[in-house]
Design a protein around this motif. Structure first.
Motif, mmCIF file in Angstrom:
data_model
loop_
_atom_site.group_PDB
_atom_site.id
_atom_site.type_symbol
_atom_site.label_atom_id
_atom_site.label_comp_id
_atom_site.label_asym_id
_atom_site.label_seq_id
_atom_site.Cartn_x
_atom_site.Cartn_y
_atom_site.Cartn_z
ATOM 1 N N THR A 87 0.807 -1.224 0.000
ATOM 2 C CA THR A 87 0.000 0.000 0.000
ATOM 3 C C THR A 87 0.839 1.273 0.000
ATOM 4 O O THR A 87 0.308 2.373 0.150
ATOM 5 C CB THR A 87 -0.968 0.026 1.201
ATOM 6 O OG1 THR A 87 -0.234 -0.149 2.422
ATOM 7 C CG2 THR A 87 -2.018 -1.070 1.077
ATOM 8 N N GLY A 88 2.150 1.130 -0.159
ATOM 9 C CA GLY A 88 2.982 2.314 -0.372
ATOM 10 C C GLY A 88 3.614 2.925 0.853
ATOM 11 O O GLY A 88 4.048 4.084 0.813
ATOM 12 N N LYS A 98 9.008 1.978 -5.302
ATOM 13 C CA LYS A 98 8.318 3.084 -4.642
ATOM 14 C C LYS A 98 6.807 3.007 -4.838
ATOM 15 O O LYS A 98 6.040 3.443 -3.992
ATOM 16 C CB LYS A 98 8.856 4.422 -5.160
ATOM 17 C CG LYS A 98 10.300 4.687 -4.740
ATOM 18 C CD LYS A 98 10.758 6.067 -5.155
ATOM 19 C CE LYS A 98 12.179 6.339 -4.670
ATOM 20 N NZ LYS A 98 12.645 7.692 -5.057
ATOM 21 N N LYS A 99 6.385 2.449 -5.960
ATOM 22 C CA LYS A 99 4.960 2.356 -6.258
ATOM 23 C C LYS A 99 4.451 0.943 -5.972
ATOM 24 O O LYS A 99 5.192 -0.034 -6.107
ATOM 25 C CB LYS A 99 4.699 2.738 -7.713
ATOM 26 C CG LYS A 99 5.030 4.196 -8.015
ATOM 27 C CD LYS A 99 4.675 4.560 -9.446
ATOM 28 C CE LYS A 99 4.952 6.032 -9.711
ATOM 29 N NZ LYS A 99 4.605 6.425 -11.102
ATOM 30 N N PRO A 100 3.168 0.832 -5.570
ATOM 31 C CA PRO A 100 2.600 -0.486 -5.241
ATOM 32 C C PRO A 100 2.790 -1.536 -6.332
ATOM 33 O O PRO A 100 3.135 -2.686 -6.031
ATOM 34 C CB PRO A 100 1.116 -0.173 -5.016
ATOM 35 C CG PRO A 100 1.113 1.229 -4.503
ATOM 36 C CD PRO A 100 2.209 1.919 -5.272
ATOM 37 N N GLU A 156 5.092 -1.870 -8.563
ATOM 38 C CA GLU A 156 6.487 -2.319 -8.607
ATOM 39 C C GLU A 156 6.792 -3.230 -7.423
ATOM 40 O O GLU A 156 7.474 -4.253 -7.560
ATOM 41 C CB GLU A 156 7.407 -1.100 -8.595
ATOM 42 C CG GLU A 156 8.870 -1.424 -8.822
ATOM 43 C CD GLU A 156 9.750 -0.187 -8.839
ATOM 44 O OE1 GLU A 156 10.973 -0.346 -9.023
ATOM 45 O OE2 GLU A 156 9.218 0.935 -8.650
ATOM 46 N N ARG A 157 6.268 -2.874 -6.267
ATOM 47 C CA ARG A 157 6.501 -3.700 -5.079
ATOM 48 C C ARG A 157 5.833 -5.067 -5.213
ATOM 49 O O ARG A 157 6.394 -6.078 -4.793
ATOM 50 C CB ARG A 157 5.979 -2.983 -3.832
ATOM 51 C CG ARG A 157 6.811 -1.778 -3.443
ATOM 52 C CD ARG A 157 6.352 -1.198 -2.129
ATOM 53 N NE ARG A 157 7.077 0.011 -1.786
ATOM 54 C CZ ARG A 157 6.870 0.718 -0.685
ATOM 55 N NH1 ARG A 157 5.955 0.328 0.187
ATOM 56 N NH2 ARG A 157 7.566 1.812 -0.441
ATOM 57 N N THR A 163 -5.922 -4.461 -6.268
ATOM 58 C CA THR A 163 -4.497 -4.456 -5.923
ATOM 59 C C THR A 163 -4.063 -5.824 -5.415
ATOM 60 O O THR A 163 -3.038 -6.367 -5.845
ATOM 61 C CB THR A 163 -4.215 -3.383 -4.850
ATOM 62 O OG1 THR A 163 -4.569 -2.099 -5.368
ATOM 63 C CG2 THR A 163 -2.744 -3.377 -4.460
ATOM 64 N N LYS A 199 2.087 12.275 -1.486
ATOM 65 C CA LYS A 199 2.524 11.162 -0.640
ATOM 66 C C LYS A 199 3.810 11.472 0.121
ATOM 67 O O LYS A 199 4.050 10.935 1.206
ATOM 68 C CB LYS A 199 2.726 9.905 -1.492
ATOM 69 C CG LYS A 199 1.441 9.267 -1.989
ATOM 70 C CD LYS A 199 0.683 8.608 -0.856
ATOM 71 C CE LYS A 199 -0.532 7.848 -1.363
ATOM 72 N NZ LYS A 199 -1.297 7.237 -0.242
ATOM 73 N N LYS A 200 4.635 12.353 -0.440
ATOM 74 C CA LYS A 200 5.920 12.645 0.200
ATOM 75 C C LYS A 200 5.756 13.425 1.503
ATOM 76 O O LYS A 200 6.707 13.575 2.269
ATOM 77 C CB LYS A 200 6.830 13.415 -0.757
ATOM 78 C CG LYS A 200 6.392 14.841 -1.043
ATOM 79 C CD LYS A 200 7.354 15.527 -2.001
ATOM 80 C CE LYS A 200 6.948 16.974 -2.268
ATOM 81 N NZ LYS A 200 7.880 17.647 -3.200
#
Length: 235
Positions: A42-43, A54-56, A58-59, A93, A162-163
């Motif tokens: 979930t980031g 960094k992005k869901p 990709e994870r 997701t 998000k940062k």
């Protein structure tokens, strides 16, 4: 103890002129493995997770490598909590997870969370002893429910970007310390915190303490936070 935490959240809402509804606040128990994997997809900005993307999406592609890693085994020793919402933790997701058993495992959590009925739900890891249980119910549950209180009042810095997650965490720690009448000890808590990511919580709590110094009236406190969100962060 959850009833006691709700009374604290209600008090906090009054002190900061926030809307409050007891039906907003719910939690469920999850395993440490489930908690870590949900944070992962979930980031969550934890640097360990960021090593795998960094992005869901990709994870999720890198999830098998993460689960096989030494870092994952270390993470399993953690206990704590998080907030899930249907915006970040959804069937679509979860459905992208390659490994069938893991996919089924997290779908089970999704089902128990009942995110169709509740906008946000706190997840707490199952306690291994009484000391952990006390900490989870006294500190972690309150922390997560303050997040829900703020988000329900449209106070979320991550909603802008998000940062800005550290502002959300810092405000929650500030408010928890406000309830505990412990605002003079924020620097001490920061000095005692070993994990760099969580040290930022206290660093940003100190920013909010400075910002809200001298603000006695609830409406002034809320106005100051809202103005900061609207101008300083976006400007």
């Amino acid at each position: 103890m959850a009833v006691s935490i709700k009374s604290q959240i209600k008090k906090l809402a009054k002190e900061f002129d926030l809307k409050y509804n007891p039906s907003w606040f719910r939690f469920i128990w999850v395993s440490s493995r489930e908690n870590i994997l949900i944070e992962f997809i979930t980031g969550c900005p934890d640097p360990i997770y960021a090593n795998y993307g960094k992005k869901p999406a990709e994870r999720i592609r890198n999830m098998p490598r993460f689960i096989a890693s030494i870092e994952f085994k270390k993470c399993l020793k953690r206990y704590g909590g998080q907030i899930v919402s249907k915006e970040g933790f959804d069937k679509r997701t979860i459905g992208k997870i390659q490994e069938r058993a893991t996919r089924k495992e997290l779908l089970g959590v999704y089902s128990r969370a009942r995110l169709g009925k509740y906008k946000r739900v706190a997840l707490l890891t199952k306690a291994k002893n009484k000391k952990q249980l006390y900490f989870l119910l006294k500190d972690i549950l309150r922390h997560e429910w303050i997040h829900i209180l703020l988000s329900r009042n449209n106070i979320s810095f991550q909603s802008l970007n998000k940062k800005h997650w550290a502002y959300d965490e810092g405000l929650v720690e500030f408010m928890a310390s406000f309830l505990d009448k412990d605002l003079d000890n924020l620097e001490k808590h920061m000095a005692n915190e070993k994990y760099p990511m969580e040290r930022k919580y206290w660093e940003y709590a100190i920013k909010f303490r400075k910002m809200l110094k001298g603000k006695i009236m609830p409406k002034d406190r809320k106005r100051t936070i809202s103005r900061f969100k609207a101008t300083s962060i976006t400007g």
